[in-house]
Design an enzyme around this catalytic site. Structure first.
Site, short mmCIF file in Angstrom:
data_model
loop_
_atom_site.label_atom_id
_atom_site.label_comp_id
_atom_site.label_asym_id
_atom_site.label_seq_id
_atom_site.Cartn_x
_atom_site.Cartn_y
_atom_site.Cartn_z
N TYR A 25 4.14 0.46 -3.23
CA TYR A 25 3.91 0.17 -4.46
C TYR A 25 5.08 -0.93 -5.19
CZ TYR A 25 0.42 3.76 -4.78
OH TYR A 25 -0.75 4.67 -4.32
N HIS A 40 0.92 -1.16 0.02
CA HIS A 40 0.00 -0.05 -0.11
C HIS A 40 0.63 1.06 -0.03
CE1 HIS A 40 -3.67 2.21 1.18
NE2 HIS A 40 -2.82 2.92 1.68
N SER A 87 -8.34 3.95 -3.62
CA SER A 87 -9.32 3.11 -3.38
C SER A 87 -9.44 2.83 -1.67
CB SER A 87 -8.96 1.42 -3.56
OG SER A 87 -7.59 1.15 -2.95
N HIS A 88 -10.91 2.49 -1.44
CA HIS A 88 -11.02 2.19 -0.06
C HIS A 88 -11.84 0.86 0.25
CE1 HIS A 88 -10.73 4.08 4.10
NE2 HIS A 88 -9.52 4.56 3.41
N ASN A 89 -11.24 -0.05 -0.72
CA ASN A 89 -11.98 -1.37 -1.17
C ASN A 89 -11.90 -2.10 0.34
OD1 ASN A 89 -11.79 -0.64 -3.39
ND2 ASN A 89 -10.20 -1.80 -4.11
N ASP A 140 -0.96 14.85 4.47
CA ASP A 140 -1.84 14.26 5.19
C ASP A 140 -1.32 12.95 5.99
OD1 ASP A 140 -2.02 12.39 2.89
OD2 ASP A 140 -3.70 11.65 3.93
#
Lengths: 276, 774
Positions: free
Chosen positions: B69, B66, B111-113, B296
């Site tokens: 990569y 995550h 994504s927030h899968n 962030d």
């Protein structure tokens, strides 16, 4: 006074989120809006140059959004904060005849504060109306059509003809205007007699209609009301979102020169410029 | 030099066997494989000491798929990151691209899968929170949200659901509610997106969230510190146990029993009413020149943000962990260090601006705490109550592994025998069935729940047409600045049904569709970003699909000169039951020269002529028609990049020279559906004759989803000018706006459907599943 001298207080706390476009609407119409945090009016955590007094403004606006998250009930928390810390200043502001505008969450707050409908007093101790959950049980964002039903009392619609239909989108979960069941007819009649009903939801033919034209199931299809003096006004739809023609939902079909919502801002500025 | 805390736990690594290393990775939830663990062991052998537990956790975070990569970078570099244009100003948490002389726009999708599959409401809400922060930390005001969503079939039988899998209706309801309650509360309009239903998403829903922002160029910030005297100020929410191990969980396959662990921590909790003033305060701090940089806190929390910001500025960092404001007492230092609690940003602030920053945040009632400072050595050192608990070389720590894993792609699915159903006996019924299929039917149930108008800048809205009749448009247009009529056109595209048959063409098609959506409203494509959702990259066939997809996207984007200044990869979208079809989601942003010349998809006026731009081909592979009526074709719509480029220019010019009354791209369901949608939005009928669109069966003419096509309604009297503008791309007159039904001929009349019947079929489907009245 000149329109450019009219100072507009756009009041915010955490969760208010329509302040920029509301401020722009007043600026485009020539006034001098300022976005003011509630803490600046209360002098909390502020430096002297950041502190503000409500009385220095000619118009107070509570814009749309989700003040403090609307977690208790829409508008309840900001209304309680205003009532506990600056009730006197607000009542004085209204009684001087200065205009107060609440849009969407702002309308909910004015009702919670008891300054709307404001039938017998400037500010009632308890709310006498309520903006309840939409009949659909969901947040709904959709274009709506509003008929100006006011005969002339409301200073925010003086530039609209009676019966004129304007477009402004709604975006809320709690916008169903309700009166206490046991006094519903009596209070509604009073609102009519006092000329306090301002906007009603209508369909494309200008007729009163059900969902989705009336997006929340409001009593008497009410979208906006004013107090008995006409200087405090709240509406659920967003006139600042139809200031320009190209903001309207169907502008690529019928291109208007101006947006319909512009009249609300120009009407109140015209009133203030003449009165003060 | 500070000593290590006596309370800190050291992990015995130096003498660990291979089996010990694997056990340590598993027990610590590190998700590192044996080769990676050996690399860590090697580093500590050189240092001559064992790692602390905090250090091991940090490395697990930094080296997760995550965060670094590691499986995808080699392909992204080759095909996507190599596309560069002078318009790209910055590549950071979001890409920043030139808008006008003084302004830039920022874009990003991710994504927030995994969290959404377990806890759809919180997962989707925090997805919005995260993407907003990615745009915000570039110094940009978020102006639009975009949500492409993918679920299993809404009518999937409950009794056949695999254990541990939640029903698509539950996930759909929860995800939409999460986006609604977070996006609406922070006051950023959700203007675009898509909803796709497919069996492959049953075990893994694909929830992508995109954001576009606008910034003054002078306020654009790097995600980096600037000088060796910068101070780190942590702002926003408190830190808690929510969201621990989010990234390492996102880097493995979901299993049944992982659910309980997730509920205990790995899904974060969203708090939009902390986020809303946080946005104001951060932007005001940037505008007033208080900041050196901003980033962030997302995946990996503090452990990732501090090191990355310091190293990007060429320095190191020292952090006093006990200063971090907590949600609850008793958090272990390592938990504070890697927690992914939401609504947090890290500011790098020059020492003379610290008091100003603290005052500004206090006024907004947003927590701001000085937690550390920059140091000259390129190391990150963490102290807890004065004692050292972590010290790592940044070059080692942030240099995550990068693999060229084994990949395998054989075009076996292309060779499967073609099976095309017979020509329909009743084209009316076929069209009605298609237009009511969940993938094509009205998404009003979703769209009305999102505030797509807040900020008052949404000029072209997601539903377009006559009041009370509005239908789907192709792209949304935002007018982001008060002083100019310039706009941003925003559109997304994904074609998983193409990609599962032919991933290369699927990748190409997604770019083609995003671009044609943008020109359909009068914009011109300017940049792209993407979210690539795939299965387990350690399986060579999954990685083969990924590589082919990336190659397809890159092929079209490179030809069009469209940069991808940001992007996101989500792997491991699979369970033991299934894996998702390759799902490359492309988000395109276009520039609109003057928003007042935009057009929408609804037909405008009786007797206006209707034209088809582009060629309809016998490319039925992956079409909604074959999906619904059965059959298979290996021929997925292709893209001819030269024709695409010429066509984009032609359509854009035709619209900007005001010859076009309405325009709609031809995609799902083909021309038959495109003309029906245009008619529904305008509440007026149409007659089109497809006989001159090739020597192919009527069903192909009607339902083929060939790329690079638009239906265009031209103003009467502007026909000659229009034809002159589009003279070098294939253009055919099909018919005109007429009557109150949609009539489609192929020499003779094949279909004729009243608008009321089309409308009824189109608008009901999703409401019938989800409740409510259209």
């Amino acid at each position: 006074m000149k329109v450019e001298e009219v100072k507009v207080c756009i009041l915010i706390i955490e969760g208010t989120n329509c302040e920029e476009e509301t401020s722009q609407a007043f600026r485009r119409s020539g006034a001098s809006p300022e976005i003011v945090h509630l803490k600046q009016l209360l002098g909390q955590d502020t430096r002297p140059e950041e502190t503000r007094k409500l009385g220095d403004y000619q118009i107070l606006v509570i814009p749309g959004g989700f003040s403090s998250g609307d977690y208790v009930r829409a508008g309840a928390i900001l209304a309680a904060r205003i009532k506990s810390r600056m009730e006197g200043a607000l009542v004085e502001f209204i009684e001087e005849g200065k205009p107060v505008l609440g849009i969407c969450n702002g309308f909910q707050i004015l009702v919670e504060l008891g300054v709307l409908p404001g039938i017998q007093s400037t500010m009632s101790r308890y709310p006498t109306a309520s903006l309840g959950w939409n009949d659909s049980g969901r947040f709904e964002c959709r274009p709506t059509l509003l008929e100006n039903w006011n005969k002339g009392k409301c200073i925010f619609t003086s530039m609209l003809e009676r019966g004129q239909i304007i477009q402004a989108p709604t975006a809320h979960a709690e916008g169903k205007f309700m009166l206490p069941k046991h006094r519903e007819k009596e209070l509604l009649d009073t609102l009519k007699d006092n000329d306090q009903i301002v906007f009603r939801y209508v369909d494309a033919e200008g007729q009163i209609a059900g969902y989705p034209w009336n997006p929340n199931g409001s009593l008497f299809s009410i979208a906006g009301i004013c107090n008995s003096e006409g200087n405090v006004f709240g509406m659920m739809p967003h006139p600042e979102r139809t200031y320009f023609g190209f903001q309207q939902a169907d502008w690529t079909r019928n291109v208007p020169d101006n947006g319909d919502g512009k009249a609300v801002f120009e009407s109140v500025l015209d009133y203030v410029a003449k009165k003060f | 030099m500070e000593e290590f805390s006596s309370e800190i736990r050291f992990v015995s690594l130096l003498d660990a066997s291979d089996a010990d290393l694997i056990r340590l990775s598993d027990e610590g939830g590190l998700a590192l494989d044996i080769a990676e663990m050996k690399r860590v062991q090697e580093y500590y052998r050189r240092r001559g000491r064992d790692p602390t537990d905090v250090e091991l956790q940090s490395i697990g975070q930094a080296w997760s798929e995550h965060c670094c990569y590691k499986s995808s970078k080699v392909f992204l570099k080759e095909y996507l990151m190599s596309i560069d244009t002078p318009s790209v100003i910055l590549r950071g948490d979001a890409g920043v691209v030139d808008f006008d002389e003084d302004h830039a726009y920022a874009l990003r999708i991710e994504s927030h899968n995994h969290p959404s599959a377990v806890e759809p409401y919180g997962g989707a809400a925090t997805g919005i929170g995260g993407i907003i922060r990615d745009v915000l930390c570039m110094g940009a005001q978020p102006v639009a949200l975009i949500d492409p969503l993918h679920f299993g079939p809404l009518d999937f039988p409950h009794e056949e659901l695999p254990k541990g899998v939640k029903h698509p209706r539950y996930l759909f309801e929860g995800v939409v509610a999460g986006i609604r309650d977070y996006g609406n509360r922070i006051g950023i309009p959700t203007v675009s997106g898509s909803v796709c239903f497919h069996e492959g998403y049953l075990g893994n829903c694909i929830i992508n969230v995109g954001c576009v922002g606008i910034a003054k160029k002078k306020n654009v910030l790097k995600n980096a510190v600037k000088t060796d005297s910068d101070v780190f100020i942590l702002v926003g929410g408190r830190t808690g146990r929510d969201g621990i191990h989010g990234v390492t969980y996102a880097s493995v396959e979901l299993t049944e029993d992982m659910e309980e662990e997730w509920m205990g921590g790995a899904v974060q909790l969203g708090d939009p009413i902390t986020k809303e003033p946080l946005i104001h305060a951060c932007l005001e701090a940037a505008e007033r020149g208080f900041l050196s940089g901003m980033k962030d806190l997302g995946g990996g929390g503090l452990s990732c943000v501090v090191g990355e910001m310091a190293l990007a500025g060429g320095f190191g960092a020292e952090v006093n962990l006990e200063k971090v404001p907590l949600k609850e007492e008793g958090l272990q230092p390592w938990e504070i260090w890697i927690s992914e609690s939401q609504e947090r940003m890290m500011l790098a602030v020059p020492p003379e601006k610290v008091d100003e920053v603290l005052h500004l945040f206090k006024l907004y009632d947003v927590l701001a705490t000085r937690v550390g400072h920059v140091i000259r050595d390129k190391i990150v050192r963490v102290l807890y109550e004065g004692k050292k608990i972590l010290e790592l070389d940044l070059d080692f720590y942030t240099a995550g592994p990068e693999y060229c894993r084994e990949y395998l792609y054989d075009a076996q699915s292309l060779g499967k025998p073609e099976a095309i159903p017979e020509e329909p006996e009743d084209y009316n019924q076929t069209i009605l069935k298609l237009i009511s299929s969940p993938n094509i039917a009205s998404k009003a149930w979703v769209i009305h729940q999102y505030d797509h108008e807040v900020r008052g800048a949404t000029v072209v809205k997601p539903l377009q047409g006559k009041m009370g009749y509005a239908c789907h448009g192709d792209a949304a247009v935002i007018k982001p600045l008060e002083h100019t009529f310039r706009g941003l056109a925003i559109a997304t595209a994904t074609n998983p049904t193409f990609s599962e048959i032919d991933p290369f063409r699927g990748g190409m098609s997604a770019v083609d569709e995003a671009c044609r959506n943008i020109v359909a409203v009068g914009g011109f494509p300017d940049s792209l970003t993407n979210c690539l959702n795939f299965g387990n990259p350690e399986k060579p066939d999954r990685l083969g699909l990924f590589r082919e997809t990336v190659r397809g996207i890159g092929h079209v984007a490179a030809h069009l000169g469209l940069p991808l200044p940001s992007g996101n990869v989500s792997f491991y979208n699979e369970t033991e039951h299934s894996h998702v079809p390759p799902t490359p989601v492309v988000l395109g942003v276009g520039k609109v020269p003057d928003v007042r010349r935009c057009v929408t998809s609804d037909l405008k006026e009786q007797d206006n002529p209707i034209f088809l731009i582009g060629e309809t081909k016998n490319e039925m592979g992956g079409s909604e028609y074959l999906r619904i009526f059965g059959g298979h074709s290996g021929t997925v719509p292709n893209v001819n990049v030269e024709t695409l480029e010429k066509s984009l220019h032609a359509v854009s010019r035709a619209i900007n020279e005001e010859t076009v009354a309405s325009c709609h791209d031809v995609s799902h369901g083909g021309i038959a559906i495109a003309i029906s949608e245009m008619a529904l939005g305008g509440d007026v009928g149409a007659f089109v004759d497809l006989s001159k669109t090739g020597t192919i069966p009527t069903s192909v003419k009607m339902f083929s989803e060939s790329n690079t096509r638009w239906l265009v309604e031209v103003w009467r009297g502007k026909e000659d000018k229009f034809l002159e503008i589009v003279s070098d791309v294939p253009t055919r007159k099909l018919g005109m706006v007429k009557g109150s039904s949609v009539i489609i001929a192929d020499s003779n009349i094949k279909a004729g459907i009243f608008l009321e019947d089309l409308s009824e079929a189109w608008k009901r489907t999703i409401y019938d599943f989800m409740g409510g009245t259209p």
